[in-house]
Scaffold this motif. Structure first.
Motif, PDB file in Angstrom:
ATOM      1  N   ASN A  84       3.442  -6.897  27.513  1.00  0.00           N
ATOM      2  CA  ASN A  84       2.715  -5.700  27.072  1.00  0.00           C
ATOM      3  C   ASN A  84       3.259  -4.420  27.691  1.00  0.00           C
ATOM      4  O   ASN A  84       2.992  -3.326  27.219  1.00  0.00           O
ATOM      5  N   LYS A  85       3.978  -4.592  28.789  1.00  0.00           N
ATOM      6  CA  LYS A  85       4.544  -3.419  29.477  1.00  0.00           C
ATOM      7  C   LYS A  85       5.888  -2.999  28.890  1.00  0.00           C
ATOM      8  O   LYS A  85       6.453  -2.000  29.299  1.00  0.00           O
ATOM      9  N   ILE A  86       6.440  -3.817  27.991  1.00  0.00           N
ATOM     10  CA  ILE A  86       7.808  -3.584  27.515  1.00  0.00           C
ATOM     11  C   ILE A  86       7.814  -2.884  26.159  1.00  0.00           C
ATOM     12  O   ILE A  86       7.153  -3.336  25.214  1.00  0.00           O
ATOM     13  N   GLU A 101       5.225   7.019  20.264  1.00  0.00           N
ATOM     14  CA  GLU A 101       4.286   6.091  20.892  1.00  0.00           C
ATOM     15  C   GLU A 101       4.650   5.903  22.373  1.00  0.00           C
ATOM     16  O   GLU A 101       3.772   5.867  23.243  1.00  0.00           O
ATOM     17  N   ILE A 102       5.955   5.788  22.641  1.00  0.00           N
ATOM     18  CA  ILE A 102       6.396   5.649  24.035  1.00  0.00           C
ATOM     19  C   ILE A 102       6.120   6.938  24.813  1.00  0.00           C
ATOM     20  O   ILE A 102       5.615   6.917  25.931  1.00  0.00           O
ATOM     21  N   ILE A 103       6.467   8.053  24.185  1.00  0.00           N
ATOM     22  CA  ILE A 103       6.290   9.351  24.859  1.00  0.00           C
ATOM     23  C   ILE A 103       4.837   9.554  25.279  1.00  0.00           C
ATOM     24  O   ILE A 103       4.551  10.090  26.355  1.00  0.00           O
ATOM     25  N   LEU A 150       3.967   8.097  28.850  1.00  0.00           N
ATOM     26  CA  LEU A 150       4.693   8.460  30.074  1.00  0.00           C
ATOM     27  C   LEU A 150       3.770   8.983  31.175  1.00  0.00           C
ATOM     28  O   LEU A 150       3.925   8.638  32.348  1.00  0.00           O
ATOM     29  N   HIS A 151       2.817   9.800  30.790  1.00  0.00           N
ATOM     30  CA  HIS A 151       1.953  10.504  31.737  1.00  0.00           C
ATOM     31  C   HIS A 151       1.261   9.537  32.699  1.00  0.00           C
ATOM     32  O   HIS A 151       0.689   8.542  32.266  1.00  0.00           O
ATOM     33  N   MET A 152       1.370   9.809  34.008  1.00  0.00           N
ATOM     34  CA  MET A 152       0.715   9.024  35.074  1.00  0.00           C
ATOM     35  C   MET A 152       1.337   7.641  35.297  1.00  0.00           C
ATOM     36  O   MET A 152       0.798   6.848  36.070  1.00  0.00           O
ATOM     37  N   HIS A 153       2.439   7.366  34.631  1.00  0.00           N
ATOM     38  CA  HIS A 153       3.028   6.038  34.777  1.00  0.00           C
ATOM     39  C   HIS A 153       4.397   6.061  35.452  1.00  0.00           C
ATOM     40  O   HIS A 153       5.118   7.048  35.382  1.00  0.00           O
ATOM     41  N   LYS A 154       4.722   4.941  36.099  1.00  0.00           N
ATOM     42  CA  LYS A 154       6.089   4.726  36.594  1.00  0.00           C
ATOM     43  C   LYS A 154       6.855   4.036  35.481  1.00  0.00           C
ATOM     44  O   LYS A 154       6.591   2.881  35.163  1.00  0.00           O
ATOM     45  N   VAL A 155       7.787   4.762  34.881  1.00  0.00           N
ATOM     46  CA  VAL A 155       8.493   4.277  33.701  1.00  0.00           C
ATOM     47  C   VAL A 155       9.929   3.903  34.075  1.00  0.00           C
ATOM     48  O   VAL A 155      10.638   4.699  34.702  1.00  0.00           O
ATOM     49  N   ALA A 156      10.347   2.702  33.721  1.00  0.00           N
ATOM     50  CA  ALA A 156      11.741   2.279  33.926  1.00  0.00           C
ATOM     51  C   ALA A 156      12.466   2.353  32.595  1.00  0.00           C
ATOM     52  O   ALA A 156      11.978   1.843  31.585  1.00  0.00           O
ATOM     53  N   LEU A 157      13.625   3.022  32.595  1.00  0.00           N
ATOM     54  CA  LEU A 157      14.414   3.160  31.369  1.00  0.00           C
ATOM     55  C   LEU A 157      15.744   2.418  31.556  1.00  0.00           C
ATOM     56  O   LEU A 157      16.481   2.697  32.495  1.00  0.00           O
ATOM     57  N   LEU A 158      16.005   1.457  30.671  1.00  0.00           N
ATOM     58  CA  LEU A 158      17.243   0.662  30.772  1.00  0.00           C
ATOM     59  C   LEU A 158      17.897   0.552  29.405  1.00  0.00           C
ATOM     60  O   LEU A 158      17.206   0.481  28.384  1.00  0.00           O
ATOM     61  N   LYS A 203      10.972  -3.742  39.773  1.00  0.00           N
ATOM     62  CA  LYS A 203      10.040  -4.761  39.283  1.00  0.00           C
ATOM     63  C   LYS A 203       8.575  -4.334  39.387  1.00  0.00           C
ATOM     64  O   LYS A 203       7.702  -5.039  38.921  1.00  0.00           O
ATOM     65  N   GLU A 204       8.347  -3.179  39.990  1.00  0.00           N
ATOM     66  CA  GLU A 204       6.966  -2.689  40.091  1.00  0.00           C
ATOM     67  C   GLU A 204       6.669  -1.559  39.111  1.00  0.00           C
ATOM     68  O   GLU A 204       5.701  -0.817  39.275  1.00  0.00           O
ATOM     69  N   SER A 205       7.505  -1.415  38.098  1.00  0.00           N
ATOM     70  CA  SER A 205       7.269  -0.352  37.121  1.00  0.00           C
ATOM     71  C   SER A 205       6.032  -0.642  36.281  1.00  0.00           C
ATOM     72  O   SER A 205       5.648  -1.793  36.091  1.00  0.00           O
ATOM     73  N   ASP A 206       5.394   0.423  35.782  1.00  0.00           N
ATOM     74  CA  ASP A 206       4.232   0.258  34.888  1.00  0.00           C
ATOM     75  C   ASP A 206       4.679  -0.039  33.473  1.00  0.00           C
ATOM     76  O   ASP A 206       4.009  -0.756  32.734  1.00  0.00           O
ATOM     77  N   ILE A 207       5.815   0.564  33.089  1.00  0.00           N
ATOM     78  CA  ILE A 207       6.304   0.453  31.713  1.00  0.00           C
ATOM     79  C   ILE A 207       7.818   0.280  31.747  1.00  0.00           C
ATOM     80  O   ILE A 207       8.494   0.928  32.549  1.00  0.00           O
ATOM     81  N   TYR A 208       8.331  -0.571  30.873  1.00  0.00           N
ATOM     82  CA  TYR A 208       9.776  -0.750  30.738  1.00  0.00           C
ATOM     83  C   TYR A 208      10.186  -0.324  29.332  1.00  0.00           C
ATOM     84  O   TYR A 208       9.681  -0.872  28.359  1.00  0.00           O
ATOM     85  N   VAL A 209      11.070   0.642  29.250  1.00  0.00           N
ATOM     86  CA  VAL A 209      11.620   1.041  27.953  1.00  0.00           C
ATOM     87  C   VAL A 209      13.050   0.501  27.918  1.00  0.00           C
ATOM     88  O   VAL A 209      13.902   0.914  28.710  1.00  0.00           O
ATOM     89  N   VAL A 210      13.284  -0.459  27.001  1.00  0.00           N
ATOM     90  CA  VAL A 210      14.559  -1.187  27.024  1.00  0.00           C
ATOM     91  C   VAL A 210      15.184  -1.222  25.640  1.00  0.00           C
ATOM     92  O   VAL A 210      14.493  -1.063  24.631  1.00  0.00           O
ATOM     93  N   GLU A 211      16.487  -1.446  25.597  1.00  0.00           N
ATOM     94  CA  GLU A 211      17.197  -1.418  24.319  1.00  0.00           C
ATOM     95  C   GLU A 211      16.987  -2.716  23.538  1.00  0.00           C
ATOM     96  O   GLU A 211      16.846  -2.686  22.316  1.00  0.00           O
ATOM     97  N   SER A 212      17.010  -3.841  24.248  1.00  0.00           N
ATOM     98  CA  SER A 212      16.671  -5.095  23.574  1.00  0.00           C
ATOM     99  C   SER A 212      16.030  -6.045  24.582  1.00  0.00           C
ATOM    100  O   SER A 212      16.404  -6.077  25.756  1.00  0.00           O
TER     101      SER A 212
END
Lengths: 238, 238
Positions: A60-62, A76-78, A81-89, A31-40
């Motif tokens: 805005n983080k999703i 755009e997502i790629i 990535l740099h300097m961020h905590k990215v969550a991939l689900l 829950k403390e990620s900077d960015i969430y990359v999600v399927e839906s």
């Protein structure tokens, strides 16, 4: 120095009784990620609610990444990535196995970022382990062709290759089409082949069963419609 | 009516920080099993101690099953399954994937017993997910041949098949021989191939890295000696 990190968060295959939930209950990093990359968005929100109860994630983080994503969306997502905590689900299961999340992971490696997985879970390997079929040599082919003629020809190719390489073959199907794959396997596997099925593995009515095609024909067939299933077979003698 | 049940208990790959331990801490079913089928007594005892602290398991309940087991030993275990709660564990990782535990599971299916897995964990799929390589189509081939000539010939076969089928190839090696496999992969994969490695995935010095053979040649090679590693490659263009 922190350069950025991509963490893969496997999600349960639908069942609230899945042991992964137990694991995630104490998992605060997600829950403390900077960015969430999600399927839906919908499935992501349901998952987060099941884990943390009422929680608001800044939209805005999703970022949405799925089979409809264009190259521009992915880039755009790629770029983020740099300097961020990215969550991939993904919607269900281990991200990147059946979704384009792997392009994010590959890009992270190119940028020398850290890549990790919160918990190494897999319904494919669970199904294989519970099947009793050869686990030292196996091929996962994902979805078979939708066209019936092509699907049967693919099954026949896998039958030969399973015998030749003493290899377990593993496949999945879109839940509403499960029954077609099952029927084709029952019809086009040799009668002595071992056919295994894992359905809703942590659900109340889970099915985990291996039998020869001959023996399946003497039993009630498994209820597969609209359920998460993994299909496995082997045509080599034990 | 309870007829008997075989439960597979995956064990961590050596690291006490593995998230599986967190899961097992609240898992009470394991210590109440009627029978334990384990790969080695020493590793089983260490695992149980790490999970439950000081615990005594009646040694009469423990059966050893490993690559040295003869058919008679295996049949002796199979005769005990009926009406019992059976725990199946390997030294490291998911039972049955690289050990003869699968004969127990296959026999359980034959006897119409329940088969389940406590948690669906897998270092193979974790490594694949973290590699960024194709997860929709992959082949796990386990150990390559020890004989150098045969090993190289197998690598060449996998290179061709990876390109033809757009398939990720996954293999493991005995820890003390890791470096030989690594060198052969670096020497016999095409320079553009993606080579990925996952080492001690939840350890303090874990390595999870994918790069082309060309790029690996510009970097410091990973420290592999005596560590648990999964090797993955793909020769198809992305």
């Amino acid at each position: 120095m922190f350069k950025g990190k991509v963490t893969l968060y496997p999600t349960p295959l639908g069942n609230i009784s899945d042991p992964i939930y137990k694991f995630y209950k104490d998992e605060y990093q997600l829950k403390e990620s900077d960015i969430y990359v999600v399927e839906s968005l919908k499935n992501f929100k349901t998952f987060m609610k099941n884990v943390y109860g009422d929680i608001k994630i800044d939209e805005n983080k999703i970022y949405i990444l799925n089979k409809n994503s264009r190259k521009r969306d992915i880039n755009e997502i790629i770029d983020q990535l740099h300097m961020h905590k990215v969550a991939l689900l993904s919607d269900a299961g281990t991200p990147t196995i059946s979704d384009p999340g792997r392009y994010i992971v590959r890009a992270a490696h190119k940028q020398n970022l850290e890549v990790e997985i919160a918990i190494a879970t897999s319904s494919i390997i669970a199904s294989l382990a519970c099947s009793g079929l050869n686990g030292e040599n196996f091929e996962y082919v994902g979805y078979l062709p939708i066209d019936k003629k092509e699907r049967i020809s693919k099954i026949q190719e896998l039958v030969d290759s399973s015998a030749e390489k003493k290899q377990t073959k593993i496949m999945i199907e879109t839940p509403y089409r499960n029954i077609h794959l099952w029927k084709d396997l029952m019809n086009f596997l040799p009668h002595y082949a071992d056919l295994s099925i894992s359905v809703d593995i942590y659900g109340d009515n889970s099915i985990i069963k291996t039998a020869s095609v001959d023996d399946w024909n003497k039993m009630k067939w498994p209820l597969l419609k609209d359920r998460n299933a993994v299909f496995l077979f082997s045509t080599n003698p034990r």
